[in-house]
Design an enzyme around this catalytic site. Structure first.
Site, PDB file in Angstrom:
ATOM      1  N   LYS A 118       1.074  -1.261   0.189  1.00 17.22           N
ATOM      2  CA  LYS A 118       0.203   0.051  -0.067  1.00 17.22           C
ATOM      3  C   LYS A 118       0.964   1.186   0.173  1.00 17.22           C
ATOM      4  O   LYS A 118       0.560   2.159  -0.423  1.00 17.22           O
ATOM      5  CB  LYS A 118      -0.977   0.016   1.213  1.00 17.22           C
ATOM      6  N   LYS A 201      -5.565 -10.538  -6.561  1.00 14.11           N
ATOM      7  CA  LYS A 201      -6.739 -10.927  -5.793  1.00 14.11           C
ATOM      8  C   LYS A 201      -7.784  -9.736  -6.140  1.00 14.11           C
ATOM      9  O   LYS A 201      -7.623  -8.589  -6.492  1.00 14.11           O
ATOM     10  CB  LYS A 201      -6.326 -10.715  -4.288  1.00 14.11           C
ATOM     11  N   LYS A 204     -11.240  -4.193  -3.534  1.00  9.48           N
ATOM     12  CA  LYS A 204     -12.176  -3.106  -3.688  1.00  9.48           C
ATOM     13  C   LYS A 204     -11.626  -2.077  -4.425  1.00  9.48           C
ATOM     14  O   LYS A 204     -12.166  -1.263  -4.756  1.00  9.48           O
ATOM     15  CB  LYS A 204     -12.242  -2.526  -2.009  1.00  9.48           C
TER      16      LYS A 204
END
Ligand code: AMP
Ligand code: TRP
Length: 338
Positions: A118, A201, A204
């Site tokens: 991230k 994966k 969102k």
């Protein structure tokens, strides 16, 4: 294993950052419901303080928090049986997180793959909260002395860190106060992959909406996304092992197995040899059958946000009856004057 003296208690959390998807449903929500229906205490949490480790628009955060609460309930979480809470409404999470900030080591946090992913190359510009994220997660779990945490595969490292924090606290203060929590990662869908790329994966934050099935998608959208999911030209093999190097096909088989509560061997026995022209429509029908009622129920619940807020207020009250004494005892162990 410091488990014996602790009563089994299940805790898990999901971020209210929008786009609740099939991976959240199969990897998390659906399994939370299985836990709730066993004879064990369950606490489930919207982690709004985790969400703001990256910027969230205030109106969108409030909306996503209520929508996630609706998602929990629509998926089968009964707020009478389970304690359903929003993290910031139970201040003991943040209070214990500060203590864990002082227990966890910089080196441990720096090794977290979610942080590395991230923060990316620009770690200097990431928030301090994003770095400290796993200490807050440990606090979410340990403020209830939770013993079992059902999560998807991507959260395993954070649970291991939670155990490290518990062990170091216990060691540093010479107590057996926090349990060594077990991650529970099971089922065919602990890692649901993108419908556009079976090596990534389902997430969102993927910019492509076609990569995921959102829990708010209607029946037509669900069916269309599955029909257009990436596959290869081969028919399905006879055995699951035959899917080893076919990530897109394997993902669809895993989704089929998880949605139908069957194991993958069983699905291969039924569907082995099928072309995708046959398998995809069957999967689309199954997904619509399972998901459309949930999205409809979410929409219904969202029409009465006041009722959602009342449910969360009751949840917070119940949660604090557990968390406040544990925080008090933690402060006492540390030597803080009360
Ligand atoms: P998050 O959306 O990151 O807050 O994740 C909430 C829960 O959903 C966690 O237990 C995750 O492990 C799980 N989860 C998220 N994405 C996936 C996925 N693609 N497959 C399986 N589980 C997932
Ligand atoms: N980090 C988790 C995720 O992104 C969400 C989370 C926060 C969580 N606190 C938790 C999960 C405690 C389990 C237990 O998926």
């Amino acid at each position: 294993m410091a488990e014996a003296p602790f009563t089994p208690r299940v805790f898990s959390g999901i971020q209210p950052s929008g786009n609740l998807h099939l991976g959240n449903y199969l990897g998390a929500l659906k399994r939370f419901v299985d836990w709730q229906d066993r004879d064990v205490e369950t606490i489930f949490c919207m982690v709004d303080m985790h969400a703001i480790t990256v910027w969230q628009d205030p109106a969108a955060l409030a909306h996503s928090t209520r929508e996630l609460a609706a998602g929990f309930i629509a998926a089968g979480i009964d707020p009478e049986k389970s304690t359903l809470i929003n993290q910031s409404q139970v201040p003991e999470h943040a209070q214990l997180a500060w203590i864990f900030n002082c227990v966890a080591r910089m080196g441990w946090m720096g090794r977290m793959t979610q942080w590395k992913d991230k923060a990316g190359k620009n770690a200097e510009a990431a928030s301090l909260g994003l770095f400290a994220y796993p200490a807050l997660m440990a606090a979410d779990i340990l403020i209830y002395h939770a013993t079992h945490v059902p999560v998807g595969e991507d959260q395993k490292q954070h649970i291991e860190l939670t155990r490290d924090i518990a062990a170091k606290f216990n060691h540093d203060y010479g107590v057996e106060f926090f349990p060594l929590t077990e991650p529970v990662i099971e089922g065919a869908a602990t890692r649901v992959m993108s419908l556009r790329d079976g090596t990534k994966k389902m997430s969102k934050s993927d910019p492509s909406d076609a990569s995921r099935i959102n829990m708010t998608d209607d029946a037509d959208t669900i069916a269309r996304k599955i029909r257009r999911a990436k596959t290869d030209p081969e028919p399905l093999p006879e055995t699951y092992e035959g899917l080893k190097d076919r990530p897109d096909a394997r993902n669809l088989v895993n989704i089929y197995a998880a949605l139908s509560d069957r194991d993958v061997a069983d699905v291969m026995a039924e569907c082995g040899g099928q072309q995708f022209g046959q398998f995809k429509p069957a999967l689309a029908d199954l997904a619509v059958e399972k998901l459309a009622p949930i999205s409809a129920e979410m929409a219904r619940l969202m029409r009465d946000p006041g009722e959602i807020d009342r449910i969360l207020a009751r949840g917070a009250e119940r949660a604090r009856a557990i968390s406040a004494p544990i925080l008090d005892e933690t402060y006492r162990i540390i030597g803080m004057v009360r």
